[in-house]
Design a protein around this motif. Structure first.
Motif, PDB file in Angstrom:
ATOM      1  N   PRO A  87      59.118 -39.851 -30.950  1.00 47.86           N
ATOM      2  CA  PRO A  87      59.472 -40.437 -32.247  1.00 47.86           C
ATOM      3  C   PRO A  87      59.162 -39.526 -33.429  1.00 47.86           C
ATOM      4  O   PRO A  87      59.910 -39.481 -34.402  1.00 47.86           O
ATOM      5  CB  PRO A  87      58.619 -41.705 -32.305  1.00 47.86           C
ATOM      6  N   VAL A  88      58.080 -38.782 -33.326  1.00 45.40           N
ATOM      7  CA  VAL A  88      57.723 -37.867 -34.412  1.00 45.40           C
ATOM      8  C   VAL A  88      58.710 -36.701 -34.462  1.00 45.40           C
ATOM      9  O   VAL A  88      59.206 -36.331 -35.531  1.00 45.40           O
ATOM     10  CB  VAL A  88      56.279 -37.346 -34.229  1.00 45.40           C
ATOM     11  N   ILE A  89      59.014 -36.138 -33.289  1.00 42.07           N
ATOM     12  CA  ILE A  89      59.911 -34.983 -33.239  1.00 42.07           C
ATOM     13  C   ILE A  89      61.334 -35.386 -33.611  1.00 42.07           C
ATOM     14  O   ILE A  89      61.980 -34.748 -34.434  1.00 42.07           O
ATOM     15  CB  ILE A  89      59.879 -34.335 -31.838  1.00 42.07           C
TER      16      ILE A  89
ATOM     17  N   GLY B  56      62.034 -36.392 -37.287  1.00 41.14           N
ATOM     18  CA  GLY B  56      61.858 -35.359 -38.305  1.00 41.14           C
ATOM     19  C   GLY B  56      63.160 -34.676 -38.669  1.00 41.14           C
ATOM     20  O   GLY B  56      64.253 -35.223 -38.528  1.00 41.14           O
ATOM     21  N   THR B  57      63.026 -33.460 -39.132  1.00 42.84           N
ATOM     22  CA  THR B  57      64.189 -32.710 -39.609  1.00 42.84           C
ATOM     23  C   THR B  57      64.812 -31.822 -38.538  1.00 42.84           C
ATOM     24  O   THR B  57      65.824 -31.189 -38.783  1.00 42.84           O
ATOM     25  CB  THR B  57      63.780 -31.826 -40.800  1.00 42.84           C
TER      26      THR B  57
ATOM     27  N   VAL C  50      65.939 -29.873 -29.703  1.00 43.32           N
ATOM     28  CA  VAL C  50      64.665 -30.318 -29.126  1.00 43.32           C
ATOM     29  C   VAL C  50      64.849 -30.707 -27.665  1.00 43.32           C
ATOM     30  O   VAL C  50      64.047 -30.351 -26.798  1.00 43.32           O
ATOM     31  CB  VAL C  50      64.075 -31.494 -29.939  1.00 43.32           C
ATOM     32  N   THR C  51      65.924 -31.426 -27.365  1.00 41.52           N
ATOM     33  CA  THR C  51      66.187 -31.856 -25.995  1.00 41.52           C
ATOM     34  C   THR C  51      66.399 -30.665 -25.071  1.00 41.52           C
ATOM     35  O   THR C  51      65.866 -30.636 -23.953  1.00 41.52           O
ATOM     36  CB  THR C  51      67.416 -32.781 -25.964  1.00 41.52           C
ATOM     37  N   ILE C  52      67.155 -29.674 -25.507  1.00 41.41           N
ATOM     38  CA  ILE C  52      67.382 -28.476 -24.684  1.00 41.41           C
ATOM     39  C   ILE C  52      66.080 -27.702 -24.492  1.00 41.41           C
ATOM     40  O   ILE C  52      65.795 -27.215 -23.392  1.00 41.41           O
ATOM     41  CB  ILE C  52      68.470 -27.572 -25.311  1.00 41.41           C
ATOM     42  N   MET C  53      65.271 -27.607 -25.532  1.00 45.62           N
ATOM     43  CA  MET C  53      63.984 -26.916 -25.398  1.00 45.62           C
ATOM     44  C   MET C  53      63.091 -27.624 -24.372  1.00 45.62           C
ATOM     45  O   MET C  53      62.458 -26.984 -23.539  1.00 45.62           O
ATOM     46  CB  MET C  53      63.269 -26.838 -26.753  1.00 45.62           C
ATOM     47  N   ILE C  54      63.068 -28.947 -24.418  1.00 44.51           N
ATOM     48  CA  ILE C  54      62.282 -29.711 -23.448  1.00 44.51           C
ATOM     49  C   ILE C  54      62.837 -29.509 -22.044  1.00 44.51           C
ATOM     50  O   ILE C  54      62.085 -29.326 -21.083  1.00 44.51           O
ATOM     51  CB  ILE C  54      62.248 -31.203 -23.831  1.00 44.51           C
TER      52      ILE C  54
END
Length: 93
Positions: free
Chosen positions: A19-21, A24-25, A31-35
């Motif tokens: 939720p924080v990530i 945010g902006t 973010v999903t690909i990095m994870i």
């Protein structure tokens, strides 16, 4: 992410920081690909490298666990480099 089991990352870490990530902006796709790339790397790194255990189960007795760990090192480095590239150039995602 390398030292945690992928299930721990998916079921514990992501719900806590998600939720924080995602609120945010940052771009949610990035973010999903990095994870996802980080999770892929966790399959090849001890202590929870499931791919290492699967390979150990089918490898002949002459291939030691040390051989397997040294053999996956270049692939882990490639994945870490890809993570760095995605971090440096988010437009690639």
């Amino acid at each position: 992410g390398f030292v945690l089991d992928f299930l721990e990352i998916i079921y514990i870490v992501i719900p806590i920081v998600g939720p924080v990530i995602y609120g945010g902006t940052m771009d949610p796709k990035w973010v999903t690909i990095m994870i996802a790339v980080n999770l892929q790397t966790s399959f090849l790194t001890p202590p929870f490298g499931f791919a290492l255990f699967y390979l150990r189960g089918v490898a002949p007795p002459s291939v030691t666990t040390g051989h397997i760990y040294r053999g996956v090192l270049p692939f882990v480095l490639i994945q870490v480099a890809a993570l760095g590239m995605l971090f440096a150039f988010p437009g690639v995602v």
